[in-house]
Design a protein around this motif. Structure first.
Motif, PDB file in Angstrom:
ATOM      1  N   LEU A 141      24.568  16.443   8.472  1.00 42.34           N
ATOM      2  CA  LEU A 141      24.164  15.611   9.599  1.00 42.34           C
ATOM      3  C   LEU A 141      23.158  16.349  10.486  1.00 42.34           C
ATOM      4  N   ARG A 149      20.348  10.137  13.392  1.00 47.19           N
ATOM      5  CA  ARG A 149      21.701  10.670  13.198  1.00 47.19           C
ATOM      6  C   ARG A 149      22.778   9.676  13.616  1.00 47.19           C
ATOM      7  N   CYS A 153      28.027   8.579   9.869  1.00 50.81           N
ATOM      8  CA  CYS A 153      29.264   9.263  10.229  1.00 50.81           C
ATOM      9  C   CYS A 153      29.585  10.229   9.098  1.00 50.81           C
ATOM     10  N   TYR A 154      30.200  11.362   9.441  1.00 48.39           N
ATOM     11  CA  TYR A 154      30.427  12.423   8.469  1.00 48.39           C
ATOM     12  C   TYR A 154      31.881  12.466   8.050  1.00 48.39           C
ATOM     13  N   ASP A 155      32.097  12.448   6.735  1.00 50.46           N
ATOM     14  CA  ASP A 155      33.432  12.597   6.168  1.00 50.46           C
ATOM     15  C   ASP A 155      33.539  14.014   5.622  1.00 50.46           C
ATOM     16  N   LEU A 161      28.058  11.930   3.962  1.00 53.33           N
ATOM     17  CA  LEU A 161      27.604  11.180   5.130  1.00 53.33           C
ATOM     18  C   LEU A 161      27.569   9.703   4.773  1.00 53.33           C
ATOM     19  N   ARG A 162      28.142   8.882   5.616  1.00 55.57           N
ATOM     20  CA  ARG A 162      28.121   7.435   5.373  1.00 55.57           C
ATOM     21  C   ARG A 162      27.116   6.774   6.309  1.00 55.57           C
ATOM     22  N   HIS A 163      26.167   6.067   5.700  1.00 58.54           N
ATOM     23  CA  HIS A 163      25.135   5.368   6.454  1.00 58.54           C
ATOM     24  C   HIS A 163      25.638   3.993   6.853  1.00 58.54           C
ATOM     25  N   CYS A 164      25.099   3.449   7.934  1.00 59.38           N
ATOM     26  CA  CYS A 164      25.543   2.137   8.410  1.00 59.38           C
ATOM     27  C   CYS A 164      25.276   1.037   7.395  1.00 59.38           C
TER      28      CYS A 164
END
Length: 218
Positions: A141, A149, A153-155, A161-164
Motif C-alpha cells: 500500500l 491509496r 484495503c490491505y489484507d 491489497l483489495r481494490h474497490c
C-alpha cells in the motif's frame, strides 16, 4: 477462465520469464498465461532495435511445449505505443468472461504512476507483483501513489491489497532467477555462451538470425 498476462519486450525471452509465469500460474490457479511482446515499448527505447517479428517468433518457440502458455501478438495489431491499459481494454472486449491477472515485477510496481492511465489498470485486472529477493517485506500500500491509496484495503495475512473494483494486488514471494535480457545480449555480442539462460530453441533462433551482433537477418 483465469488468464494471466506477462508483457515485456522479450528481447530476448529467457528462462526467468518462463519460470515466473509458471509460478504465478500455479499460485493463482490460472488456466493460461499469454506472453505479450510489446511492439513499441512506451517507457524506453528498444535495445538493438530487434524487429517485433523476431521477438514474437522467439516467444512462440519458447512457450510451444507448455499447453498453458501461448504467445499473443495483440500489441502489434494496433498503431502507436504499446500501453498496457489499451491492451487490457481490448482483452476485455475479446474475452468478456475472463478474469485477468497482469504479472509485473516489483520495479514496475514501484513506478506504476509513470504508466498511462495507471489508476484504470486496477479496474481492469488483478495485478500480480513478483517480489525480488530482499523486497518481499515491502508494504504494497505504501508503494502506491498517495492519490489512489484510499481505493484499497490491505489484507495482511494473505498479503493482498483489495481494490474497490473487486480486483486485487497480489504480492508473491518468488524463487526469482537472476537472469536479464541485457546480460544475454551482452553475452551474444561478446560471442559468449547463453546456454541455460534461454531455452535451446531461442538460442538456436538467435544464432540462425544473427541477432544482437549487428547482423540481423529476416
Amino acid at each position: 477462465m483465469k488468464t494471466g498476462i506477462l508483457g515485456g519486450t522479450f528481447n530476448p525471452i529467457h528462462l526467468a520469464h518462463l519460470r515466473i509465469a509458471e509460478e504465478v500460474r500455479l499460485a493463482c490457479g490460472l488456466d493460461r498465461v499469454l506472453f505479450m511482446p510489446a511492439a513499441t515499448p512506451p517507457h524506453k527505447p528498444l535495445a538493438d532495435d530487434i524487429a517485433f517479428v523476431h521477438r514474437y517468433a522467439m516467444v512462440e518457440a519458447a512457450v510451444a511445449d507448455n499447453p498453458a502458455f501461448s504467445a499473443c501478438d495483440l500489441e502489434a495489431q494496433r498503431p502507436g505505443k504499446s500501453y498496457s491499459v489499451a491492451t487490457l481494454e481490448i482483452l476485455h472486449d475479446r474475452f468478456p468472461d475472463d478474469e485477468f491477472y497482469f504479472i509485473i515485477g516489483m520495479d514496475s510496481y514501484r513506478a506504476i504512476d509513470t504508466w498511462k492511465d495507471y489508476s484504470r489498470l486496477f479496474e481492469l485486472t488483478n495485478l500480480v507483483v513478483a517480489a525480488r529477493p530482499g523486497h518481499a517485506g515491502d508494504d504494497p500500500l505504501a508503494l502506491l501513489p498517495v492519490v489512489i491509496r484510499g481505493q484499497f484495503c490491505y489484507d495482511g495475512p494473505s498479503n493482498v491489497l483489495r481494490h474497490c473494483s473487486g480486483n486485487r494486488v497480489i504480492l508473491l514471494k518468488e524463487t526469482f532467477l537472476d537472469i536479464s535480457s541485457t546480460r544475454i545480449r551482452q553475452q551474444v555480442a561478446e560471442q559468449g555462451s547463453i546456454r541455460y539462460l534461454v531455452p535451446s530453441v531461442v538460442e538456436d533462433y538467435i544464432c540462425r538470425h544473427d541477432l544482437y551482433r549487428g547482423r540481423e537477418r529476416l
